[in-house]
Design an enzyme around this catalytic site. Structure first.
Site, PDB file in Angstrom:
ATOM      1  N   ASP A 296     -13.484  -7.074 -12.762  1.00 39.41           N
ATOM      2  CA  ASP A 296     -13.943  -5.909 -13.511  1.00 39.41           C
ATOM      3  C   ASP A 296     -15.256  -6.280 -14.219  1.00 39.41           C
ATOM      4  OD1 ASP A 296     -11.985  -3.360 -15.196  1.00 39.41           O
ATOM      5  OD2 ASP A 296     -14.125  -3.475 -14.804  1.00 39.41           O
ATOM      6  N   GLU A 489     -11.435   4.666 -21.342  1.00 46.95           N
ATOM      7  CA  GLU A 489     -11.014   3.304 -21.649  1.00 46.95           C
ATOM      8  C   GLU A 489     -10.556   3.161 -23.095  1.00 46.95           C
ATOM      9  OE1 GLU A 489     -14.327   1.510 -18.561  1.00 46.95           O
ATOM     10  OE2 GLU A 489     -13.107   0.112 -19.689  1.00 46.95           O
TER      11      GLU A 489
HETATM   12  C1  GLC Z   1     -14.939  -0.500 -16.250  1.00 39.99           C
HETATM   13  C2  GLC Z   1     -13.514  -0.243 -15.825  1.00 39.99           C
HETATM   14  C3  GLC Z   1     -13.318  -0.202 -14.342  1.00 39.99           C
HETATM   15  C4  GLC Z   1     -14.588   0.272 -13.664  1.00 39.99           C
HETATM   16  C5  GLC Z   1     -15.671  -0.757 -13.924  1.00 39.99           C
HETATM   17  C6  GLC Z   1     -17.023  -0.335 -13.338  1.00 39.99           C
HETATM   18  O1  GLC Z   1     -14.967  -1.278 -17.414  1.00 39.99           O
HETATM   19  O2  GLC Z   1     -12.504  -1.081 -16.380  1.00 39.99           O
HETATM   20  O3  GLC Z   1     -12.205   0.678 -14.089  1.00 39.99           O
HETATM   21  O4  GLC Z   1     -14.372   0.414 -12.279  1.00 39.99           O
HETATM   22  O5  GLC Z   1     -15.844  -1.030 -15.308  1.00 39.99           O
HETATM   23  O6  GLC Z   1     -17.498   0.805 -13.986  1.00 39.99           O
END
Ligand code: GLC
Length: 598
Positions: A296, A489
């Site tokens: 991530d 988030e």
């Molecule tokens: C974010 C998320 C993830 C996402 C990634 C790219 O923090 O946790 O779900 O795909 O970053 O945006």
């Protein structure tokens, strides 16, 4: 010379691979694995490590860095859009990056990732679908597959190859800000919807231009964190972790999902991004996952205070591509040093690069690296909006309908509408829309619920609106649209889950007019609604329906019947949370699976 070589190759291949003799050379095509091995055998360490780096497009110091560092992947983080946010600009941007990648010695194409999590949601004018919590209420995997194929077409129309979706979290505590990103609180829904979504995005992952790579996330147990703390700790026995949070991954792998994203969260206080047992021994070896594992966003930075150590832990745990995503030179240089020092074995590097290249070859990126512009015009099309409208219809859940208040007649004399979410496309879509967090207001093309009401009723019907609910007296019915404003988030972590005072007042004001009251809740999760429910003659959970507000009025006015069944248990009070299907002493306001029909 070339002809002799080809002829010799033909003889060798035909003898050792059982090809028919004297087949024309063009018919003797190398297998996927042969092409992978051929590339690997030619690649330098720099070229291999570059393939394992994923960089935020906005972080590129110079577009030529794609070539200089042999970058394997770019991404658009939430809201990372071209200056002119229209489909053709996205396609031009993508093709521009790809052209630089193809100037490298081995011409290995980029794979470009984005969060198309409820439509191609960064792109203005794209169709925005209900978030997964609503799709879970449809209990209709075929519809979810159809929807994700529409999303794949819109993503492909901008050139982009890869979506960081579906999120198959199993959210067990609605205080978590990402509850709406999962299909629901049970492994049953995770198992039902994960393969359907993967199939919708990927098809057979055989190079068709409307296929994009899917990415099931976030592996594993992201939805089980204590207290719903985003990026928190999931404290479970291995048996329960496997029973609740793993089934969807098993089904997605059976469906051929090509990538998996690791969770920021921890399992029993060990960060997933450093978890070799779960990533390598379980996901790759036990479950036989053959695609590649991506981290991530800057998640490996959280492992220890020392970044080189973090790289070593994460890569050796089985992560194949790192979403760096900003300081890519540092990542690349440090990983090269680790390999040279023997701290990351070349066999691990080769395994990672093999997995990445196999997917790129399988997707046909080498043969077709640029945007297929025939899909660009499909973005936001009437046909695509009709599919999203169907998803809205099947996702809404009717919680209360005393005296058959619903369906409403289209010929009523006057309908009074109120509430902050009645005429607000941004609130209707929720987080991950145009920007990372989403935002209120007229942020993209769509139909608000108020607009849909006006479009649906007869010409003689008067539709009036007031934010606070005033002016309702004399109307035949009042419709109050309330709930949450956009978040994404951890920003959405919430320990109270109450309706705002503004919302409660709007409902009370409407009720005081002495007319039937229909409440529509726009939210990313169940909220504590007891007092508002008692004031409502009808109450609809609409989740985050997206741009097609007419899917809501299709039900309100009876053109379609309610089908939706709750994908989450609805708590009586915050003290009950977490409360999930299968708990002992299970006494919610509405049970998982509840939903009235006409
Ligand atoms: C974010 C998320 C993830 C996402 C990634 C790219 O923090 O946790 O779900 O795909 O970053 O945006």
């Amino acid at each position: 010379m070339r002809n002799i070589v080809c002829f010799v190759t033909l003889i060798i291949l035909s003898s050792s691979f059982g090809c028919k003799k004297n087949e024309p050379i063009s018919a003797v095509t190398k297998s996927l694995d042969e092409r992978v091995e051929e590339l690997i055998s030619q690649m330098t360490l720099e070229e291999k490590v570059g393939q394992m780096a994923q960089v935020e497009r906005g972080a590129l110091k110079n577009i030529s860095d794609i070539k200089t560092y042999y970058l394997g992947s770019l991404l658009s983080g939430g809201g990372s859009s071209p200056a002119n946010n229209v489909p053709s600009s996205w396609a031009d941007m993508y093709d521009g990056y790809q052209a630089v990648a193809l100037q490298t010695r081995l011409k290995i194409p980029l794979i470009y990732g984005i969060d198309a999590v409820h439509g191609h949601n960064n792109v203005k004018g794209a169709v925005i679908f209900p978030h997964n919590i609503g799709l879970g209420c449809t209990r209709n995997p075929d519809l979810v597959q159809k929807a994700m194929n529409v999303v794949a077409q819109e993503v492909a129309g901008t050139g982009i190859d890869w979506t960081f979706a579906p999120c198959i979290a199993v959210p067990r505590d609605e205080r978590w800000g990402r509850t709406y990103e999962g299909f629901g609180e049970t492994p049953e829904l995770q198992s039902m919807m994960a393969p359907a979504a993967v199939k919708g995005f990927q098809g057979k992952l055989s190079g068709s231009n409307d296929e994009i790579l899917a990415c099931v996330k976030h592996f594993v147990g992201d939805g089980g964190t204590m207290g719903g703390d985003d990026q928190g700790n999931t404290q479970l026995s291995e048996e329960d972790l496997r029973a609740i949070h793993l089934p969807g991954y098993i089904e997605a792998i059976k469906q051929g999902v090509g990538s998996v994203m690791v969770s920021y969260s921890s399992w029993n206080n060990i960060k997933l991004h450093g978890h070799k047992y779960l990533i390598t021994d379980v996901l790759k070896t036990e479950l036989g996952f053959k695609g590649f594992v991506v981290s991530d966003w800057a998640a490996i930075d959280q492992l220890t205070a020392d970044y080189p150590t973090n790289i070593q832990i994460a890569i050796n745990a089985g992560i194949d591509m790192v979403m760096v995503p900003i300081n890519y030179e540092y990542f690349i240089n440090e990983l090269k040093k680790l390999v040279t020092a023997g701290k990351v074995p070349m066999t691990r590097i080769d395994d990672a690069v093999r997995r990445i290249l196999r997917i790129k070859l399988q997707m046909g990126l080498f043969e077709k690296p640029y945007t297929d512009r025939s899909y660009t015009s499909s973005i936001g099309s009437t046909e695509h909006r009709a599919v999203a409208r169907e998803c809205v219809r099947q996702s809404l859940v009717l919680l209360r309908n005393t005296d058959s208040t619903l369906p409403l007649k289209k010929s009523l004399a006057r309908i009074h509408v109120a509430g902050k979410n009645a005429d607000n496309i941004g609130n209707q879509c929720g987080g991950w829309t145009i920007s990372w967090q989403g935002s209120s207001g007229n942020i993209t093309t769509g139909t608000t619920i108020l607009q849909a009401i006006k479009q649906t009723v007869s010409p003689s019907t008067v539709v009036t609106f007031s934010l606070e609910g005033t002016g309702a007296a004399g109307a035949n019915v009042g419709i109050v649209v309330v709930g949450e404003t956009p978040y994404a988030e951890g920003v959405g972590d919430n320990n109270f889950l109450t309706l705002s005072t503004e919302d409660q007042n709007a409902i009370s004001t409407m009720k005081a007019a002495g007319i039937p009251v229909v409440v529509i809740l726009i939210s990313g999760r169940p909220l504590i609604i007891n007092s508002s429910l008692s004031q409502a003659d009808a109450f609809v959970a609409a989740w985050l329906p997206g741009t097609e507000g007419n899917g809501v009025t299709d039900l309100l006015f009876g053109d379609y019947n309610f089908l939706g069944k709750l994908s989450h248990t609805w708590p009586r009070s915050i003290q009950q949370v977490p409360i999930n299907y299968g708990d002992t002493n299970y006494d919610p306001l509405f049970a998982y699976g509840f939903g009235l029909t006409y």
